[in-house]
Write a protein that holds these residues in place. Structure first.
Motif, mmCIF file in Angstrom:
data_model
loop_
_atom_site.group_PDB
_atom_site.id
_atom_site.type_symbol
_atom_site.label_atom_id
_atom_site.label_comp_id
_atom_site.label_asym_id
_atom_site.label_seq_id
_atom_site.Cartn_x
_atom_site.Cartn_y
_atom_site.Cartn_z
ATOM 1 N N ALA A 41 55.741 -41.396 52.850
ATOM 2 C CA ALA A 41 55.768 -42.937 54.458
ATOM 3 C C ALA A 41 56.323 -41.710 55.487
ATOM 4 C CB ALA A 41 56.413 -43.800 53.740
ATOM 5 N N ASP A 42 57.482 -41.584 55.370
ATOM 6 C CA ASP A 42 58.163 -41.283 56.692
ATOM 7 C C ASP A 42 57.390 -39.755 56.949
ATOM 8 O OD1 ASP A 42 60.973 -40.277 57.704
ATOM 9 O OD2 ASP A 42 60.135 -38.334 57.122
ATOM 10 N N GLU A 43 56.607 -39.163 56.329
ATOM 11 C CA GLU A 43 56.124 -38.138 57.420
ATOM 12 C C GLU A 43 54.784 -38.933 57.962
ATOM 13 O OE1 GLU A 43 55.187 -34.033 57.322
ATOM 14 O OE2 GLU A 43 57.401 -34.629 56.474
ATOM 15 N N ILE A 44 54.131 -40.185 57.657
ATOM 16 C CA ILE A 44 52.859 -40.527 58.320
ATOM 17 C C ILE A 44 53.962 -40.668 59.879
ATOM 18 C CG2 ILE A 44 52.107 -42.945 58.491
ATOM 19 C CD1 ILE A 44 51.183 -41.980 55.813
ATOM 20 N N LEU A 45 54.853 -41.483 59.317
ATOM 21 C CA LEU A 45 55.242 -42.194 60.949
ATOM 22 C C LEU A 45 55.960 -41.330 61.784
ATOM 23 C CD1 LEU A 45 57.462 -45.063 59.529
ATOM 24 C CD2 LEU A 45 55.196 -45.553 60.302
ATOM 25 N N LEU A 121 63.041 -39.426 65.653
ATOM 26 C CA LEU A 121 64.512 -38.451 64.778
ATOM 27 C C LEU A 121 65.444 -39.776 64.583
ATOM 28 C CD1 LEU A 121 63.888 -35.731 63.958
ATOM 29 C CD2 LEU A 121 65.045 -35.139 66.419
ATOM 30 N N ASP A 122 66.025 -39.885 65.728
ATOM 31 C CA ASP A 122 67.736 -40.433 65.297
ATOM 32 C C ASP A 122 67.263 -42.259 64.839
ATOM 33 O OD1 ASP A 122 68.311 -38.959 67.410
ATOM 34 O OD2 ASP A 122 68.039 -40.628 68.877
ATOM 35 N N LEU A 123 66.374 -43.114 64.631
ATOM 36 C CA LEU A 123 66.254 -44.071 63.660
ATOM 37 C C LEU A 123 65.893 -43.410 62.561
ATOM 38 C CD1 LEU A 123 64.986 -47.376 64.057
ATOM 39 C CD2 LEU A 123 62.476 -46.251 63.280
ATOM 40 N N ARG A 124 66.043 -41.809 62.104
ATOM 41 C CA ARG A 124 65.453 -41.685 60.431
ATOM 42 C C ARG A 124 67.221 -42.340 60.008
ATOM 43 N NH1 ARG A 124 63.447 -36.211 59.640
ATOM 44 N NH2 ARG A 124 62.394 -36.809 58.090
ATOM 45 N N TRP A 125 68.416 -41.824 60.921
ATOM 46 C CA TRP A 125 69.540 -42.296 59.998
ATOM 47 C C TRP A 125 70.353 -43.428 59.981
ATOM 48 C CZ3 TRP A 125 70.972 -37.444 58.536
ATOM 49 C CH2 TRP A 125 70.664 -36.717 58.833
ATOM 50 N N THR A 126 69.699 -44.352 60.742
ATOM 51 C CA THR A 126 69.665 -45.514 61.044
ATOM 52 C C THR A 126 69.400 -46.747 58.948
ATOM 53 O OG1 THR A 126 68.027 -47.184 62.036
ATOM 54 C CG2 THR A 126 69.795 -45.664 63.509
ATOM 55 N N GLN A 127 70.358 -47.738 58.995
ATOM 56 C CA GLN A 127 69.821 -48.564 57.834
ATOM 57 C C GLN A 127 68.940 -49.766 58.312
ATOM 58 O OE1 GLN A 127 72.098 -48.633 55.386
ATOM 59 N NE2 GLN A 127 70.296 -50.077 54.503
ATOM 60 N N VAL A 128 68.270 -49.616 59.293
ATOM 61 C CA VAL A 128 66.721 -50.310 59.827
ATOM 62 C C VAL A 128 65.254 -49.671 59.188
ATOM 63 C CG1 VAL A 128 67.246 -51.870 61.064
ATOM 64 C CG2 VAL A 128 66.332 -49.777 61.672
ATOM 65 N N TYR A 129 66.098 -48.556 58.880
ATOM 66 C CA TYR A 129 65.081 -47.864 59.016
ATOM 67 C C TYR A 129 65.044 -47.068 57.497
ATOM 68 C CZ TYR A 129 61.856 -43.676 58.799
ATOM 69 O OH TYR A 129 60.426 -42.556 58.425
ATOM 70 N N GLU A 130 65.702 -46.785 56.265
ATOM 71 C CA GLU A 130 66.366 -47.377 55.120
ATOM 72 C C GLU A 130 65.743 -47.898 54.250
ATOM 73 O OE1 GLU A 130 66.874 -45.751 51.260
ATOM 74 O OE2 GLU A 130 67.052 -44.430 53.513
#
Length: 270
Positions: A41-45, A121-130
């Motif tokens: 999922a992370d790779e696709i996004l 790249l920045d979004l991946r460190w946020t709670q909403v992405y988690e």
């Protein structure tokens, strides 16, 4: 999963640089399948950095704003109330001078691609992405856990890396991982916990997946002896809930430590 390198060219990224170590601890509730789903999922996004599948947003259908699929997903799940990022317009080729507000806007031919990439790249460190990854992982796990063939293929892929693990390659702070092995390339047998046995028992509807024998009437319906590692430990298999299937005593004895494709026979709901 039958031929992962033919279709998922970056799948090796799941295990390189000692990534296989994350799969070694026994009976993790964050199973091998959870890790696989999250990785894909992370790779696709992350691969969608130039907006090829961008989605229109806003009330103006003639001149909409454009957002990335990751924001669409978070909106659909109710994780966010409005987009966190709007894809910027392509630079006007007729412009020759830099913008006062954004000097890079007209100088960088890859402005839009870079803007999308840095946002992701920045979004991946946020709670909403988690939160998004957790929701996606749970939903896909719910579907894929029913498919023993897919699970066996995943575990066969991972086993090819486990077999290459040597205990003397672990660093001092990884000594606990060395203790998990019976010998190089083979994990110790660990008793499946009750939650794993219950999950597999109910998934397989209380029947031997090989011959169909009804095991639900046994005195101990959750006997450890009925839980078979689809990918044997002797072949690099994991002590993971996704590597288990329900077998009767006879079928389990016949299979032993051989690699046998699990049954693709599933009971109908009605």
């Amino acid at each position: 999963m039958r031929n992962p390198f033919a279709y998922l060219h970056q799948l090796e990224g799941l295990t390189v640089n000692d990534g296989i170590y994350d799969f070694l601890p026994h009976w993790q509730k964050e199973s091998a399948l959870h890790k696989f789903i999250r990785f894909i999922a992370d790779e696709i996004l992350m691969n969608d950095t130039d907006g090829p599948t961008r989605v229109p947003f806003g009330p103006d259908h003639l001149h909409p704003k454009w957002i990335l699929p990751v924001d669409v997903a978070m909106l659909k799940y109710g994780i966010i109330d409005e987009p966190l990022f709007l894809i910027p317009d392509e630079p006007d080729p007729s412009e020759t001078s830099a913008s006062e507000d954004d000097p890079s806007h007209f100088r960088d031919p890859h402005y839009v691609v870079n803007a999308c990439y840095h946002y992701l790249l920045d979004l991946r460190w946020t709670q909403v992405y988690e939160d998004l990854m957790s929701r996606i992982t749970d939903e896909v796990f719910y579907v894929m856990f029913l498919n023993r063939r897919a699970l066996a293929n995943l575990n066969e892929f991972l086993a090819s890396y486990v077999e290459e693990v040597r205990r003397d390659n672990f660093d001092t702070d990884e000594a606990s991982l060395s203790d998990l092995f019976a010998r190089d390339g083979e994990l110790k047998r660990a008793r499946p916990p009750m939650w794993a046995r219950r999950a597999v028992f109910y998934r397989d509807r209380g029947r031997c997946t090989a011959c169909g024998a009804d095991l639900s009437g046994l005195i101990d319906t959750l006997s450890v002896g009925n839980y078979d590692h689809m990918m044997p430990l002797a072949r690099g298999g994991l002590n993971d809930v996704t590597n288990l299937q329900l077998l009767c005593e006879d079928c389990n004895s016949k299979k032993s430590d051989r690699v046998v494709a699990p049954s693709n026979r599933y009971r109908r709901w009605y």
